[in-house]
Write an enzyme that holds these catalytic residues in place. Structure first.
Site, PDB file in Angstrom:
ATOM      1  N   ARG A  36     -23.356 -18.013 -10.243  1.00 62.16           N
ATOM      2  CA  ARG A  36     -22.603 -18.787 -11.236  1.00 62.16           C
ATOM      3  C   ARG A  36     -21.979 -20.044 -10.632  1.00 62.16           C
ATOM      4  O   ARG A  36     -21.890 -21.078 -11.296  1.00 62.16           O
ATOM      5  CB  ARG A  36     -21.522 -17.909 -11.885  1.00 62.16           C
ATOM      6  CG  ARG A  36     -22.112 -16.903 -12.863  1.00 62.16           C
ATOM      7  CD  ARG A  36     -21.069 -15.947 -13.387  1.00 62.16           C
ATOM      8  NE  ARG A  36     -21.618 -15.108 -14.445  1.00 62.16           N
ATOM      9  CZ  ARG A  36     -21.016 -14.027 -14.918  1.00 62.16           C
ATOM     10  NH1 ARG A  36     -19.836 -13.669 -14.438  1.00 62.16           N
ATOM     11  NH2 ARG A  36     -21.569 -13.314 -15.874  1.00 62.16           N
ATOM     12  N   LYS A  66     -28.774   3.216 -25.649  1.00 65.77           N
ATOM     13  CA  LYS A  66     -28.331   3.636 -26.976  1.00 65.77           C
ATOM     14  C   LYS A  66     -28.725   2.675 -28.091  1.00 65.77           C
ATOM     15  O   LYS A  66     -28.576   1.466 -27.962  1.00 65.77           O
ATOM     16  CB  LYS A  66     -26.802   3.777 -26.986  1.00 65.77           C
ATOM     17  CG  LYS A  66     -26.277   4.914 -26.119  1.00 65.77           C
ATOM     18  CD  LYS A  66     -24.771   5.026 -26.255  1.00 65.77           C
ATOM     19  CE  LYS A  66     -24.241   6.227 -25.499  1.00 65.77           C
ATOM     20  NZ  LYS A  66     -22.778   6.346 -25.651  1.00 65.77           N
ATOM     21  N   GLY A  94     -27.891  -8.080 -17.869  1.00 65.68           N
ATOM     22  CA  GLY A  94     -27.831  -7.742 -16.449  1.00 65.68           C
ATOM     23  C   GLY A  94     -29.004  -6.943 -15.925  1.00 65.68           C
ATOM     24  O   GLY A  94     -29.596  -7.284 -14.892  1.00 65.68           O
ATOM     25  N   GLY A 132     -23.022 -10.884 -22.799  1.00 69.34           N
ATOM     26  CA  GLY A 132     -22.477 -10.668 -24.144  1.00 69.34           C
ATOM     27  C   GLY A 132     -22.838 -11.774 -25.111  1.00 69.34           C
ATOM     28  O   GLY A 132     -23.169 -11.523 -26.284  1.00 69.34           O
TER      29      GLY A 132
END
Length: 397
Positions: A41, A198, A351, A374
């Site tokens: 980053r 999930k 990720g 996100g």
């Protein structure tokens, strides 16, 4: 999406001598002693800073780091290690400035790093008074932090409302371009790979993509739930039986559009979830009650690879098996290689996806690797990110 681009301001000379406030994403992982363990980053923030310096601007850069308590600065919250690494990358000293909200001294051609912005009271809740104070520090506000674009905070949204000019830095602009190319104006067929443990965490993404994509490839625990929906036995595999109806609805939505959710025809199973568990390839119709499905089988992987090679656009979020264990990694490896060999424009994010890309060395063959976890997921859900929204609004004024 129409936004003002910092590169255009620099090219036209409009940044020369101006006070430029850059919101970067310098939230890096650190060891216990505070040293940076992975600096991607920080390196990604350099082009925007160099662009501003080359244009003759007075440059201020800030970021959050970790989860500090607002108004309570602690040593571990400090961006000092980032300032050191940034200085090494830029080949110059980067002074670290604390208590900066009420004023910053920086001359054209200089760069300073403003201490952890989340220590400022009101940052997380986008306090208007704080936002107005920060906006007074600059002539040009630059958002170059896609990883925080899904949050409406003081340095990602509020300051953009009140700064004289608000624009997108090169990293954020590249994300906007790649996302538009992949989702707003995709070359067909559009294939999406959505995998993970999930269905519940990615249900809205699956429903959103079901309205747009030509092939929706599911993997991991999500695929197991879809196999249940297709009437297959999955033994003791990870799945969400209470969401079988939702999975069936996604399958039907795809079918209604002449599209499909390919259900695995073979799988790789084990009796336990362990690095040394023996792997067995089975037909999807032959899974035993004590089996755990930990990867798609070679037949399924080969079929999906052919589809991906024929795609026009590929969106990838999540490995299709437990690729950390080599005996359950073949499905993810085959898919990664198919994406690398495909002439399609590909965009990947998340990720675990980035870890798989690194493991199989296909970084240069993926069209665009998204830097925000996100934020990338919310884009796939069909949401408009706050940072995009305010920059588009400011461009329209």
């Amino acid at each position: 999406m129409n936004v003002i681009r910092f590169s255009d301001l620099c090219a036209s000379g409009k940044a020369a001598g101006q006070r430029v406030f850059i919101r970067a994403d310098l939230n890096v992982p650190q060891a216990d002693d505070g040293s940076i363990t992975e600096d991607t980053r920080v390196r990604a923030s350099v082009p925007c800073i160099q662009m501003a310096l080359a244009a003759g601007a007075a440059v201020m850069v800030t970021s959050h780091l970790g989860r500090p308590t607002e108004g309570e600065f602690k040593a571990e919250d400090s961006l000092a290690p980032v300032a050191k690494r940034l200085g090494e990358l830029l080949g110059r000293e980067v002074p670290l400035v604390a208590n900066w909200v009420d004023g910053v001294t920086v001359a054209p051609g200089q760069v300073v790093l403003l201490e952890n912005c989340r220590v400022n009271k009101g940052e997380k809740k986008n306090n208007e008074e704080l936002a107005r104070k920060m906006a007074q520090l600059c002539d040009i506000y630059v958002n170059d932090a896609f990883g925080t674009a899904h949050r409406a905070e003081g340095t990602t949204y509020g300051i953009a409302q009140f700064a004289p000019i608000a624009c997108a830095g090169p990293l954020l602009a590249a994300e906007i371009d790649a996302i538009s190319k992949a989702l707003a104006n995709p070359k067909r067929p559009l294939a999406a790979i959505v995998a993970g443990s999930k269905v519940s965490t990615k249900l809205t993404i699956l429903k959103s993509l079901a309205q747009n994509v030509d092939q929706l490839i599911v993997g991991g625990g999500i695929a197991n739930t879809f196999m249940l929906a297709a009437g297959l036995n999955i033994g003791k595999s990870l799945a969400e039986a209470d969401l079988v109806g939702e999975a069936q609805a996604v399958i039907e939505a795809m079918k209604a559009r002449g599209a499909e959710v390919p259900i695995p025809t073979d799988v790789v199973t084990a009796k336990a979830f362990a690095a040394d568990a023996p792997a067995t390839v089975k037909k999807a119709t032959e899974v035993a009650d004590d089996d755990m499905i930990l990867d798609i089988g070679p037949e399924t992987a080969a079929k999906l690879a052919e589809q991906l090679k024929a795609a026009g656009t590929i969106v990838w979020n999540g490995p299709v098996g437990v690729f950390e264990f080599d005996q359950f990694a073949n499905g993810t490896k085959v898919i990664a290689q198919a994406i690398a060999e495909s002439s399609a424009f590909s965009i990947a994010g998340g990720g675990d996806t980035l870890a798989a890309i690194a493991k199989y060395g296909i970084e240069k063959q993926v069209g665009y690797i998204s830097t925000g976890g996100g934020a990338f997921l919310e884009i796939l859900e069909g949401k408009t990110l706050p940072a995009f929204e305010i920059l588009a609004k400011r461009a329209a004024v």
